[in-house]
Design an enzyme around this catalytic site. Sequence first.
Site, short mmCIF file in Angstrom:
data_model
loop_
_atom_site.label_atom_id
_atom_site.label_comp_id
_atom_site.label_asym_id
_atom_site.label_seq_id
_atom_site.Cartn_x
_atom_site.Cartn_y
_atom_site.Cartn_z
N GLU A 181 38.73 41.19 45.53
CA GLU A 181 39.57 41.40 46.71
C GLU A 181 39.82 42.90 46.87
OE1 GLU A 181 43.05 39.16 45.95
OE2 GLU A 181 42.07 37.22 46.11
N SER A 195 51.32 30.97 40.52
CA SER A 195 51.11 29.92 41.52
C SER A 195 50.76 28.64 40.80
CB SER A 195 49.97 30.30 42.48
OG SER A 195 50.37 31.32 43.37
N GLU A 249 55.96 37.51 43.32
CA GLU A 249 55.29 36.34 42.75
C GLU A 249 54.52 36.69 41.48
OE1 GLU A 249 51.46 34.47 42.20
OE2 GLU A 249 51.51 35.56 44.10
N ARG A 308 50.31 46.06 43.19
CA ARG A 308 50.46 44.85 42.38
C ARG A 308 49.18 44.01 42.26
NH1 ARG A 308 53.86 40.20 45.52
NH2 ARG A 308 52.65 40.11 47.42
N HIS A 309 48.05 44.54 42.74
CA HIS A 309 46.79 43.80 42.67
C HIS A 309 45.78 44.50 41.77
CE1 HIS A 309 48.33 41.84 46.38
NE2 HIS A 309 47.64 40.81 45.91
N ARG A 328 51.01 41.25 35.68
CA ARG A 328 52.07 41.21 36.68
C ARG A 328 53.40 40.81 36.05
NH1 ARG A 328 51.17 38.70 42.64
NH2 ARG A 328 49.47 40.21 42.56
N ARG A 383 38.74 38.90 40.53
CA ARG A 383 38.98 38.73 41.96
C ARG A 383 38.37 39.91 42.73
NH1 ARG A 383 43.58 35.16 42.28
NH2 ARG A 383 43.11 33.60 40.69
#
Length: 438
Positions: free
Chosen positions: A212, A364, A361, A218-219, A412, A210
Site C-alpha cells: 500500500e 481488526s 486502531e 502509522r503505516h 503499531r 502490504r
Amino acid sequence: GGSCFLVLRDVKSAFHTVQACFFKSKEDPEGSKRALKFLSDLTLETIVDVKGVVTAAEVKSCSQQTVELQVLRAYAVSRAPAVLPFLLEDAARSEAEIDASQSTDKPLTYVYQEARLDNRWLDLRVPANNAIMRLQSGVCRLFREGLEGQGFTEIHSPKLISGESEGGAEVFRTDYFGTPACLAQSPQLYKQMAIAADLGRVFEIGPVFRAEKSNTRRHLCEFTGLDLEMAIDDHYNEALAVIHALFKHIFTGLETRYKTELATVRKQYHSEPVAFTDAPCILHWPDAMQMLKEAGEEPDELGDLSGALELKLGELVKAKHGTDFFMLDGYPSGVRPFYTMPCPDDPRFSNSFDIFIRGQEICSGAQRVHDPLLLRQQVERIGMPLAPLEDYIRAFEHGAPPHAGAGVGLERVVFLYLGLDNVRKASMFPRDPNRCSP
C-alpha cells in the site's frame, strides 16, 4: 594534561554507563603519558576493552552515579571514525528540549528521521530507541504468554501464497517457479484452516506484507503481525473477552516488568501508561455514530471511519469511560474483508470489530464465515477470483466450527502505547513505500 575521563557504555545495554578515569603516574611518567595520549585519541563510539579498579565516587553524568572505574589497561577493539553521521548526544535529546533551545544563543541540533533511518544501527544505540526494541520484544513475549495461558497453540503459516489473502489490499507479487505468487498480507486463511483442523485456539507472530502506498506516520509495508483465531461456542464476544484479557496482561506486564525500559523511553518521548477498564469496554457502531454526531461530526454510517474521526471518538470514549483502550463493534459489511460474517439481523453490518489505543486502531477482528456456500457468495460479491481460494474454501466443506479472531500490528501497538510520533520509531528497520534499506 595529567588526567583523562571517559564515559563507557555497556555494549549489552545502552542504558548503563560508567565513568572511567586515568591519571598520570609519578612512578611511570613516560608509560602513563603514552596511556593518556592513547585514551585521549579514542573516538566516540569506539569499542574498548578496559580493565580497572572500581572505586567510590560521585558522578552525575552516568547511570552508575556512586562509582567510577580507575583504568589500569585499555584496548581499542574496534575503532569508530572521527566523524559520525550524527552524535548520539544530539539524537538522545527530547524534541521539547531542542525546541526550547532554538531561541537561545546555543541552539541544539535536530537529528532528522531520514538520517536516523539511514544509520539505524547507530540510532538504536540511543538509550530510548534501544529500549523501544526491548519493549517490542516484551510485547511479543507477553502476547505469547497471555494466549498460551488461555489454551492457545502457536502456529507458523506460509508467507508465499498463490492468491491474495484479503480482498481490497495491494499485494507484493512474485514468480514461484513459473507460477504467479505473492507475499502474504496476513496468516488469515491459514489460521482459519487451523481451526478447521481441530486446533481450537491458535496464534502466530510473523511478518505481514502490504503493498500500500501509504506514506503516513502509522503505516508500514512490512510489519510483524500478532494474530489469533479461536473456535467459539455461542457468540463472537467470546473472542473480545479473550483479547481484552490478553491486552490487560500485556499492559500490566509492560508496566511491572519493563520499568527501566519504560522510564528510559519516557525520558525522551513523554507518555503516560495506557488507561484501561477491568471489563471489556465495547462500543457498538450505532452508539459511536451517535456520539460523533452529538460532537458535531458527520460520519458516514455505512462507511469506514477516517483517522480524524477515530481520534475524535477516542477523545469522547476517554471522557465518558475513562479508558484509552476500547473496542468498536459492528462495522458496516462494505468496509470489511470477504471472510467476515454478516450481521444476522442486518446484512449491511457485520460481526466485526476494531480495537483502539488512544483513538488509533491497533487491531481488526471479526467472526469469520465458516459456511462454504456463503463464503463463495461473499467472494463473488466483491469480484475476487475464486480459483486461488479453492483450497481455503474446501477446508470448510469438510466441516468447520464457528470461529472468530483478530490481527494486531506489533509496531503499531508499541508506537501507540509509548505515545511516539511515528511508527517507524517502533520498527527495527522500517519498510515503507520509499524505503527498502538498510
